[in-house]
Design an enzyme around this catalytic site. Structure first.
Site, PDB file in Angstrom:
ATOM      1  N   SER A 139      18.693  30.672  41.379  1.00  0.00           N
ATOM      2  CA  SER A 139      19.764  29.665  41.547  1.00  0.00           C
ATOM      3  C   SER A 139      20.713  29.702  42.717  1.00  0.00           C
ATOM      4  CB  SER A 139      20.619  29.546  40.429  1.00  0.00           C
ATOM      5  OG  SER A 139      21.720  28.561  40.544  1.00  0.00           O
ATOM      6  N   GLY A 140      21.199  28.631  43.409  1.00  0.00           N
ATOM      7  CA  GLY A 140      22.221  28.263  44.323  1.00  0.00           C
ATOM      8  C   GLY A 140      22.061  29.280  45.406  1.00  0.00           C
ATOM      9  N   TYR A 181      37.454  38.373  37.684  1.00  0.00           N
ATOM     10  CA  TYR A 181      36.152  38.119  38.762  1.00  0.00           C
ATOM     11  C   TYR A 181      36.871  38.752  39.860  1.00  0.00           C
ATOM     12  CZ  TYR A 181      33.248  35.385  41.784  1.00  0.00           C
ATOM     13  OH  TYR A 181      32.286  35.083  42.794  1.00  0.00           O
ATOM     14  N   PRO A 195      26.532  26.536  40.493  1.00  0.00           N
ATOM     15  CA  PRO A 195      26.859  26.476  38.850  1.00  0.00           C
ATOM     16  C   PRO A 195      28.024  27.597  38.735  1.00  0.00           C
ATOM     17  CG  PRO A 195      24.646  26.370  39.142  1.00  0.00           C
ATOM     18  CD  PRO A 195      24.991  26.329  40.337  1.00  0.00           C
TER      19      PRO A 195
HETATM   20  P1  ADP Z   1      25.569  31.526  43.185  1.00  0.00           P
HETATM   21  O1  ADP Z   1      24.863  30.722  43.786  1.00  0.00           O
HETATM   22  O2  ADP Z   1      26.960  31.547  43.515  1.00  0.00           O
HETATM   23  O3  ADP Z   1      25.193  32.831  43.424  1.00  0.00           O
HETATM   24  P2  ADP Z   1      24.524  30.524  40.657  1.00  0.00           P
HETATM   25  O4  ADP Z   1      25.280  30.370  39.277  1.00  0.00           O
HETATM   26  O5  ADP Z   1      23.864  29.410  41.111  1.00  0.00           O
HETATM   27  O6  ADP Z   1      25.655  31.221  41.444  1.00  0.00           O
HETATM   28  O7  ADP Z   1      23.680  31.983  40.440  1.00  0.00           O
HETATM   29  C1  ADP Z   1      23.870  33.113  40.162  1.00  0.00           C
HETATM   30  C2  ADP Z   1      22.307  33.636  39.580  1.00  0.00           C
HETATM   31  O8  ADP Z   1      22.560  34.972  39.101  1.00  0.00           O
HETATM   32  C3  ADP Z   1      21.694  32.807  38.414  1.00  0.00           C
HETATM   33  O9  ADP Z   1      20.561  32.337  38.612  1.00  0.00           O
HETATM   34  C4  ADP Z   1      21.865  33.695  37.157  1.00  0.00           C
HETATM   35  O10 ADP Z   1      20.602  33.722  36.204  1.00  0.00           O
HETATM   36  C5  ADP Z   1      21.788  34.978  37.995  1.00  0.00           C
HETATM   37  N1  ADP Z   1      22.231  36.090  36.944  1.00  0.00           N
HETATM   38  C6  ADP Z   1      23.536  35.968  36.429  1.00  0.00           C
HETATM   39  N2  ADP Z   1      23.660  37.287  35.840  1.00  0.00           N
HETATM   40  C7  ADP Z   1      22.571  37.995  36.049  1.00  0.00           C
HETATM   41  C8  ADP Z   1      21.876  39.305  35.609  1.00  0.00           C
HETATM   42  N3  ADP Z   1      22.889  40.072  34.928  1.00  0.00           N
HETATM   43  N4  ADP Z   1      20.870  39.839  36.197  1.00  0.00           N
HETATM   44  C9  ADP Z   1      20.245  38.966  36.971  1.00  0.00           C
HETATM   45  N5  ADP Z   1      20.400  37.826  37.676  1.00  0.00           N
HETATM   46  C10 ADP Z   1      21.648  37.502  36.957  1.00  0.00           C
END
Ligand code: ADP
Length: 254
Positions: free
Chosen positions: A16-17, A155, A191
């Site tokens: 994502s993102g 955070y 997100p």
């Molecule tokens: P950003 O684009 O700012 O990184 P997003 O919320 O779009 O923020 O993406 C964060 C990503 O990190 C998401 O796809 C989420 O599933 C992933 N994520 C969150 N926690 C973990 C974790 N513990 N291990 C691996 N991936 C993670």
């Protein structure tokens, strides 16, 4: 020739993102990318998109806060691509709250994912980078690793730790060919910011007032962060290590 041609890359949070954009940008420039995400479906969709565009990518579901799973995906990168040249520690969580009401579970989760995750990733990748005598680690911190905002104490503490982890690793391996740099993105439309936006009165309200905190007057786009991550990953950034670079539309210039 791509700018990271044939480099073996791991990107966490690639579903994502910002992580997705980084995985895509590395692959566009010839990188072989292992897309890691807690959400295996989104990671697989990103890898498939990269393959459909003619790039090289594989996906794996893993939790960066679990040391065993981190060791496994670093080993998978080496097994599949013969090496790990680039590690992008991007996976993160942002759970805003009134500080004196923050539950233990939120403190633990934030530190486990945002701080221990990159530590585990670096610790697993560095022995392979030492063997080959080269490597680039790109940590995705945040402007909140430099300045804080309401409801973001936990955070911000976690992202400040990422800044200092970056500097520490940069010093320890500067003479051994391993570079480690961090990007501090400002408000990017992904997100991870939505819960914080809710606490500030909703995403529309945040965007209506964006001039007041992000001078460029608009949210950043994931690809704008990915261009910088690509540069840091590439040999073009050969003189950069321990650098903490804000990509924030001027937010921290104020
Ligand atoms: P950003 O684009 O700012 O990184 P997003 O919320 O779009 O923020 O993406 C964060 C990503 O990190 C998401 O796809 C989420 O599933 C992933 N994520 C969150 N926690 C973990 C974790 N513990 N291990 C691996 N991936 C993670």
């Amino acid at each position: 020739m791509g700018r990271v041609n044939s480099k073996a890359c791991v990107v966490t949070g690639a579903g994502s993102g910002i992580g997705k954009a980084i995985a895509e940008r590395l692959a566009e420039e010839g990188g072989k990318v292992l897309c890691v995400d807690l959400n295996g479906d989104t990671a697989a969709a990103v890898a498939e998109g990269i393959q459909n565009a003619g790039g090289m990518a594989t996906a794996v579901a893993a939790d960066v806060s679990d040391r065993v799973q981190v060791d496994a995906f670093i080993a998978q990168c080496v097994a599949e691509y013969g090496q790990i040249d680039v590690l992008v520690n991007n996976a993160g969580v942002n759970i805003p709250g009134v500080f004196h009401e923050v539950p233990d579970a939120v403190i633990d989760k934030t530190l486990n994912v945002n701080v221990k995750g990159p530590m585990y990733g670096c610790r697993a990748a560095i022995p392979h980078m030492l063997k080959s005598g080269k490597g680039s680690i790109v940590n995705i911190s945040s402007v909140n690793g430099l300045v804080s905002e309401p409801f973001l104490a936990v955070y911000s503490a976690s992202k400040g730790a990422v800044v200092m982890l970056t500097r520490g690793i940069a010093l320890d391996y500067a003479k051994q060919g391993i570079r480690c740099n961090a990007i501090c993105p400002g408000w990017v439309d992904t997100p991870i910011n939505y819960a914080h936006a809710e606490m500030l009165g909703g995403l529309q309200k945040v965007y209506d007032s964006i001039d007041s905190f992000q001078p460029i007057g608009r949210p950043g786009e994931p690809r704008e962060i990915a261009h910088l991550a690509l540069f840091l990953a590439s040999d073009e950034a050969s003189f950069l290590t321990g650098s903490i670079i804000a990509a924030d539309g001027g937010m921290t210039a104020q």
